[in-house]
Design a protein around this motif. Structure first.
Motif, short mmCIF file in Angstrom:
data_model
loop_
_atom_site.label_atom_id
_atom_site.label_comp_id
_atom_site.label_asym_id
_atom_site.label_seq_id
_atom_site.Cartn_x
_atom_site.Cartn_y
_atom_site.Cartn_z
N TYR A 181 53.76 32.41 61.05
CA TYR A 181 52.88 31.69 61.77
C TYR A 181 51.98 32.37 62.63
O TYR A 181 50.82 32.29 62.48
N ASP A 182 52.74 33.26 63.33
CA ASP A 182 52.00 34.00 64.33
C ASP A 182 51.16 35.04 63.70
O ASP A 182 49.84 35.28 64.13
N ALA A 183 51.75 35.83 62.58
CA ALA A 183 50.74 36.65 61.90
C ALA A 183 49.43 36.04 61.34
O ALA A 183 48.30 36.51 61.11
N ALA A 184 49.61 34.61 60.81
CA ALA A 184 48.56 34.03 60.24
C ALA A 184 47.64 33.14 61.26
O ALA A 184 46.67 33.00 60.72
N GLY A 185 47.83 33.62 62.62
CA GLY A 185 47.12 33.26 63.78
C GLY A 185 47.33 31.66 64.19
O GLY A 185 46.62 31.26 64.77
N VAL B 159 48.69 42.77 61.69
CA VAL B 159 49.01 42.33 60.21
C VAL B 159 47.70 41.67 59.77
O VAL B 159 47.13 40.92 60.43
N ASP B 160 47.54 42.12 58.45
CA ASP B 160 46.23 41.62 57.83
C ASP B 160 46.60 40.06 57.75
O ASP B 160 47.34 39.61 57.06
N ARG B 161 45.41 39.43 58.33
CA ARG B 161 45.72 37.91 58.33
C ARG B 161 45.66 37.25 56.89
O ARG B 161 46.60 36.26 56.63
#
Length: 146
Positions: A122-126, A89-91
């Motif tokens: 949240y996970d995709a955003a790191g 996923v694009d952060r």
């Protein structure tokens, strides 16, 4: 699938470790020496704490995987975020769309689906720490709904 195999291997290795170290712990305790008894007790207590922590992680993994599967079957697991050619996923897009998922979870505080989607966002955003917290909330809500 790799994660599940790794978790099973770790559990088997921990069981083997507990068996081997348990015999050594008993030998230390049977010496009757105070220092050796302390070491023997530590050799029993510390691996038990490790086993408990491993169990909690395995349980979290299995429960979260089941909820993601159920969310996917309902057609709600796709966050609608662009992905790179590698599939990640694009952060930046995840950061930009994050408010949408947070607002949904705040609007539906009893919905495990909303909390799970927030955890995935949240996970995709790191942000792994908040992702785990949101997924734990989803697990608790789903368990209470049963």
């Amino acid at each position: 699938m790799k994660g599940r195999i790794a978790a099973i291997v770790m559990a088997v290795l921990l069981a083997l470790y507990l068996a081997l170290i348990g015999t050594r712990a008993v030998q230390f305790i049977l010496t009757g020496e105070p220092v050796a008894i302390g070491i023997g007790v530590a050799l029993i207590v510390l691996p038990v704490i490790g086993a408990w922590a491993l169990w909690r992680e395995l349980e979290f993994g299995f429960r979260s995987q089941e909820l993601v599967r159920r969310l996917d079957e309902a057609g709600e697991a796709d966050l609608g975020l662009p992905r790179s050619p590698s599939g990640r996923v694009d952060r930046q897009a995840a950061d930009d769309a994050f408010d949408r998922f947070r607002t949904d979870a705040e609007a539906r505080p009893d919905s495990w689906q909303a909390w799970l989607r927030l955890g995935l966002a949240y996970d995709a955003a790191g942000d792994r720490r908040r992702a785990r917290r949101a997924v734990r909330q989803a697990i608790g809500l789903e368990r209470a709904a049963r």
